[in-house]
Motif scaffolding. Structure first.
Motif, short mmCIF file in Angstrom:
data_model
loop_
_atom_site.label_atom_id
_atom_site.label_comp_id
_atom_site.label_asym_id
_atom_site.label_seq_id
_atom_site.Cartn_x
_atom_site.Cartn_y
_atom_site.Cartn_z
N PHE A 16 65.82 -38.64 -27.33
CA PHE A 16 65.23 -37.70 -26.39
C PHE A 16 65.69 -37.94 -24.96
O PHE A 16 65.58 -37.04 -24.12
N ARG A 17 66.19 -39.10 -24.66
CA ARG A 17 66.76 -39.37 -23.34
C ARG A 17 68.24 -38.98 -23.27
O ARG A 17 68.89 -39.18 -22.27
N GLY A 18 68.77 -38.42 -24.36
CA GLY A 18 70.14 -37.94 -24.38
C GLY A 18 71.19 -39.04 -24.38
O GLY A 18 72.31 -38.85 -23.91
N ARG A 19 70.86 -40.19 -24.96
CA ARG A 19 71.78 -41.34 -24.92
C ARG A 19 72.46 -41.63 -26.26
O ARG A 19 73.16 -42.62 -26.38
N LEU A 20 72.28 -40.79 -27.26
CA LEU A 20 72.89 -41.05 -28.57
C LEU A 20 74.15 -40.23 -28.79
O LEU A 20 74.42 -39.79 -29.90
N ASN A 21 74.91 -40.05 -27.79
CA ASN A 21 76.13 -39.24 -27.83
C ASN A 21 76.79 -39.20 -29.21
O ASN A 21 77.29 -40.19 -29.70
N GLY A 22 76.75 -38.03 -29.81
CA GLY A 22 77.44 -37.83 -31.08
C GLY A 22 76.67 -38.22 -32.33
O GLY A 22 77.17 -38.07 -33.43
N ILE A 70 67.03 -53.15 -22.12
CA ILE A 70 67.25 -53.66 -23.48
C ILE A 70 67.95 -52.60 -24.33
O ILE A 70 68.93 -52.89 -25.03
N ILE A 71 67.46 -51.37 -24.27
CA ILE A 71 68.06 -50.29 -25.07
C ILE A 71 69.50 -50.04 -24.62
O ILE A 71 70.38 -49.79 -25.46
N ASP A 72 69.76 -50.10 -23.31
CA ASP A 72 71.13 -49.93 -22.83
C ASP A 72 72.06 -51.00 -23.41
O ASP A 72 73.20 -50.72 -23.75
N SER A 73 71.56 -52.22 -23.52
CA SER A 73 72.35 -53.30 -24.13
C SER A 73 72.69 -52.97 -25.57
O SER A 73 73.79 -53.25 -26.05
N PHE A 74 71.74 -52.36 -26.27
CA PHE A 74 71.98 -51.94 -27.66
C PHE A 74 73.02 -50.81 -27.71
O PHE A 74 73.97 -50.87 -28.49
N ILE A 75 72.84 -49.81 -26.87
CA ILE A 75 73.76 -48.66 -26.87
C ILE A 75 75.18 -49.10 -26.53
O ILE A 75 76.15 -48.59 -27.09
N ALA A 134 57.75 -46.64 -21.93
CA ALA A 134 59.20 -46.70 -21.70
C ALA A 134 59.44 -47.02 -20.23
O ALA A 134 59.55 -46.13 -19.39
N ASP A 135 59.51 -48.30 -19.91
CA ASP A 135 59.73 -48.70 -18.52
C ASP A 135 61.15 -49.23 -18.34
O ASP A 135 61.97 -49.19 -19.26
N THR A 183 64.31 -42.89 -31.43
CA THR A 183 63.74 -41.61 -31.01
C THR A 183 63.73 -41.50 -29.49
O THR A 183 64.10 -40.46 -28.94
N ILE A 184 63.34 -42.55 -28.81
CA ILE A 184 63.35 -42.55 -27.35
C ILE A 184 64.76 -42.32 -26.83
O ILE A 184 64.99 -41.50 -25.95
N VAL A 185 65.70 -43.05 -27.39
CA VAL A 185 67.10 -42.92 -26.95
C VAL A 185 67.61 -41.51 -27.21
O VAL A 185 68.30 -40.92 -26.38
#
Length: 78
Positions: A7-13, A45-50, A38-39, A3-5
Motif C-alpha cells: 500500500f505504500r507503493g514499494r513492491l515494484n513489480g 527495517i522494511i527498507d532494509s528488507f526491500i 507504521a513509524d 501489505t504495508i509495503v
C-alpha cells in the motif's frame, strides 16, 4: 509487512504475485484493521528488507523487537 509495503507503493513489480494478491483479497470487505503502528523505525527495517540487506525472517524478527503499538484503520463509515 508485505501489505504495508504494497500500500505504500514499494513492491515494484510484485503486485501480481500470488502472495500479494492473497493478502489484498483478505482485506476486501472488512470494515477496519488493527495493525502495528507504521513509524520511522518500521520503515527503516522494511527498507532494509526491500533493498535486500536483510531477509524476510530477519525483518520479521526486527519488527517484533521494536515493540510497536497498534493502530486502528477504519475503511468504511459506520
Amino acid at each position: 509487512m508485505l501489505t504495508i509495503v504494497y500500500f505504500r507503493g514499494r513492491l515494484n513489480g510484485y503486485g501480481d504475485h500470488p502472495i500479494i494478491k492473497n493478502l489484498i483479497h483478505k482485506l476486501e470487505g472488512v470494515d477496519y484493521l488493527v495493525a502495528p503502528i507504521a513509524d520511522n523505525r518500521m520503515f527503516r527495517i522494511i527498507d532494509s528488507f526491500i533493498e535486500d540487506e536483510i531477509i524476510d525472517e530477519q525483518c520479521i524478527h526486527c519488527l517484533a523487537a521494536t515493540n510497536l503499538g497498534f493502530q486502528y484503520i477504519f475503511k468504511k463509515k459506520p
